[in-house]
Design an enzyme around this catalytic site. Structure first.
Site, PDB file in Angstrom:
ATOM      1  N   SER A 149      46.676  39.621  50.620  1.00 16.05           N
ATOM      2  CA  SER A 149      47.778  40.408  50.817  1.00 16.05           C
ATOM      3  C   SER A 149      47.294  41.932  50.026  1.00 16.05           C
ATOM      4  O   SER A 149      48.210  42.823  50.011  1.00 16.05           O
ATOM      5  CB  SER A 149      48.693  39.993  49.582  1.00 16.05           C
ATOM      6  OG  SER A 149      48.262  39.515  48.309  1.00 16.05           O
TER       7      SER A 149
ATOM      8  N   SER B  59      43.390  37.064  48.295  1.00 18.20           N
ATOM      9  CA  SER B  59      43.830  38.454  48.663  1.00 18.20           C
ATOM     10  C   SER B  59      43.134  39.461  47.680  1.00 18.20           C
ATOM     11  O   SER B  59      43.602  40.693  48.183  1.00 18.20           O
ATOM     12  CB  SER B  59      45.052  38.355  47.988  1.00 18.20           C
ATOM     13  OG  SER B  59      46.304  37.852  49.004  1.00 18.20           O
TER      14      SER B  59
ATOM     15  N   LYS C 288      47.789  47.360  41.982  1.00 19.43           N
ATOM     16  CA  LYS C 288      48.413  46.641  43.129  1.00 19.43           C
ATOM     17  C   LYS C 288      49.903  46.394  42.696  1.00 19.43           C
ATOM     18  O   LYS C 288      50.073  46.318  41.345  1.00 19.43           O
ATOM     19  CB  LYS C 288      47.715  45.385  43.316  1.00 19.43           C
ATOM     20  CG  LYS C 288      48.575  44.426  44.412  1.00 19.43           C
ATOM     21  CD  LYS C 288      47.771  43.159  44.773  1.00 19.43           C
ATOM     22  CE  LYS C 288      48.197  42.221  45.627  1.00 19.43           C
ATOM     23  NZ  LYS C 288      47.706  41.014  45.920  1.00 19.43           N
TER      24      LYS C 288
HETATM   25  N1  GLN Z   1      46.628  34.877  52.522  1.00 21.31           N
HETATM   26  C1  GLN Z   1      46.943  33.948  51.403  1.00 21.31           C
HETATM   27  C2  GLN Z   1      48.500  33.518  51.416  1.00 21.31           C
HETATM   28  O1  GLN Z   1      48.972  34.280  52.455  1.00 21.31           O
HETATM   29  C3  GLN Z   1      46.576  34.217  50.040  1.00 21.31           C
HETATM   30  C4  GLN Z   1      47.349  35.100  49.291  1.00 21.31           C
HETATM   31  C5  GLN Z   1      47.101  35.850  48.009  1.00 21.31           C
HETATM   32  O2  GLN Z   1      45.999  35.318  47.500  1.00 21.31           O
HETATM   33  N2  GLN Z   1      47.994  36.228  47.234  1.00 21.31           N
HETATM   34  O3  GLN Z   1      49.149  32.977  50.638  1.00 21.31           O
END
Ligand code: GLN
Length: 512
Positions: free
Chosen positions: A159, A183, A84
């Site tokens: 994400s 994410s 990632k």
């Molecule tokens: N979707 C969540 C956010 O927007 C989680 C993001 C993540 O785990 N990096 O904060």
């Protein structure tokens, strides 16, 4: 030992590892097969922000040589992986999905990346993500969204949608992720892949571009529970470079995945996760999975975690607060982008900073910086950030109470299957609600995993089931995950991902 499929990209990481150890295939062959696959399909899926063809082949060649020389190698040596883009990679671009870091070449590796290199996993490239890991769809990536291999008009989650779509389109057998609020788990759920958020501190955060330091956790992504466990064992462990790293050996995740046993385990269904707002098909596959766990010999009870209701609200105060502070370092002086204000002859440092942050950050990042600085401002600190921290303590207490009664908790991973690109982009609240079931684990620091639970009836798209365990008991996720995975493979007549349309065969794919 199982025979490898003729198309090496369809093999599991564990089968590839066995074949590499037996010498029936080389790492260069396996790595090249994946690079060919990337060349054939990533134009459609857009999982990668950067493909490191030369670097990957060089690493593969090196591990092949070490093996030939008779060196004793790690379990996954020679198996390629996608990383990632939130993780720094020495000499390889790292953008975190942001224009702010366009062109930045880190001078060092994240600890996770160092561990991958030492274990001999060739790094294929860097995967797409929402900018600075803020989002649930990859639509907030400054470089355009990744697509869901099940339907190219739909989101692959976020994400970490680059990492989930890489796996679901067979462009890598393994990938890394980070999970601050879901994410790793939500992208896994919507693509029929597997992902684990380890216990907070179980995997080093050193060299990760920080989003919210008290919530961020790196973890493994794979197509099977065993593959994910093998990667977890490589990524995890104490790191003196991370002050919150747990000074203890990695929990016995691989052993647990191989044992795949739930007999006599007590499993709690979280009453507050799975009711209103959850798609009926997602709920149906969840109920079916719970019934399967019971058939496998687990004892199932309902458990109430009353404060989970406030988790999302607390998260969206704590996360922006920490993020606003972490992102202050992008000041046009130290990294990446520098933009000069237009029409100003002799701009001050502050003017350059403002122009750069205006040009370099996307709308979601700006929204959260504004929210965070507001929540932390002196007049409001107690009312917002302070209250959110109290709610966080209550959520941790809910987990403690639950784990007094049960060994693991379960819920659907995400309330819906993959939605269409664009559907939630203009509605931040709708986007945030995707993580309603995953966020409590981050607030409490406990580990969680998502595995595919089947196809929802309404749209034929995959859904996920989430398994949660007490802190440092990550191995329980793998016992339960592997047992349920085997039962579901029986129930569906094969891995659920096998039902995804074949990419590369454009006619079979919606939206291609
Ligand atoms: N979707 C969540 C956010 O927007 C989680 C993001 C993540 O785990 N990096 O904060």
């Amino acid at each position: 030992m199982t025979d490898l499929p003729t198309d090496l990209t369809r093999a599991t990481a564990s089968a590839l590892a066995d074949a590499l150890a037996a010498g029936t295939v080389s790492s260069v062959e396996v790595t090249q097969a994946h690079l060919d696959r990337i060349a054939a399909v990533d134009g459609q899926v857009h999982s990668y922000l950067h493909v490191d063809t030369e670097g990957a082949i060089a690493q593969a060649r090196e591990v092949d040589e070490r093996r030939r020389a008779g060196e004793s190698l790690g379990a996954l040596a020679g198996v390629p992986i996608a990383v990632k883009d939130v993780m720094t990679t020495k000499g390889v671009p790292t953008t975190c999905g942001s224009k702010m870091l366009e062109g930045w070449i880190p001078p060092y590796d994240a600890t996770v990346v160092t561990k991958l290199r030492e274990a001999g996993l060739p790094i294929l490239g860097k995967t797409n993500m929402d900018e600075f890991a803020m989002g649930s769809s990859t639509e907030h990536s400054a470089y355009g969204p990744s697509r869901n291999p099940w339907d190219l008009e739909r989101i692959p989650g976020g994400s970490g949608g680059g990492s989930s779509s890489v796996l679901a389109s067979f462009q890598a057998p393994l990938a890394t992720g980070t999970d601050t609020g879901g994410s790793i788990r939500q992208p896994a759920a919507v693509t029929a892949t597997v992902g684990t958020k380890p216990t907070y501190g179980g995997v080093s955060r050193y060299g990760l571009v920080a989003l919210a330091s008290s919530l961020d956790q790196a973890g493994p992504c794979g197509r099977t529970v065993l593959d994910t466990a093998l990667l977890h064992a490589v990524m995890g462990g104490h790191d003196p470079m991370d002050s919150t790293s747990i000074d203890a050996p990695v929990p016995p995740v691989v052993e647990a995945a191989r044992a795949a046993d739930v007999k006599g385990m007590r499993i709690g269904v979280v009453k507050e996760l799975g009711g209103e707002g959850y798609q009926p098909g997602v709920r149906a596959r969840f109920d079916e999975s719970v019934a399967l766990l019971q058939e496998l010999g687990a004892e199932v009870v309902e458990v109430s975690c009353p404060n989970f209701e406030y988790a999302l609200a607390a998260y969206y105060l704590i996360l922006p607060s920490e993020a606003s502070s972490n992102l202050a370092k992008f000041d046009a002086m130290r990294y990446g982008l520098r933009v000069l204000p237009e029409g100003v002859d002799d701009p001050s440092a502050e003017q350059v900073m403002a122009a750069t942050r205006d040009a370099g950050f996307g709308p979601e990042v700006k929204r959260r910086i504004i929210l965070g600085t507001y929540a932390l401002s002196s007049g409001y600190y107690d009312a917002y950030y302070g209250s959110a921290q109290k709610v966080r303590a209550l959520i941790a207490q809910d987990f403690d109470n639950a784990y007094g009664r049960v060994d693991v908790l379960v819920s659907p991973t995400a309330p819906t299957t993959a939605f269409k690109l664009g559907d939630k982009l203009e509605d931040p609240m709708a986007m945030y609600l995707n993580d309603i079931a995953t966020i409590p684990a981050n607030l409490a620091g406990v580990p969680g995993m998502s595995i595919p639970s089947g196809l929802a009836d309404e749209d034929g798209l995959p859904a996920g089931i989430q398994i949660l365990a007490p802190a440092t008991k990550d191995e329980r996720l793998y016992s339960v995950g592997a047992a349920l995975e085997a039962a579901l493979v029986d129930r569906w007549g094969g891995p659920i991902l096998d039902r995804a349309p074949a990419l590369g065969d454009a006619a079979a794919v919606k939206g291609a």
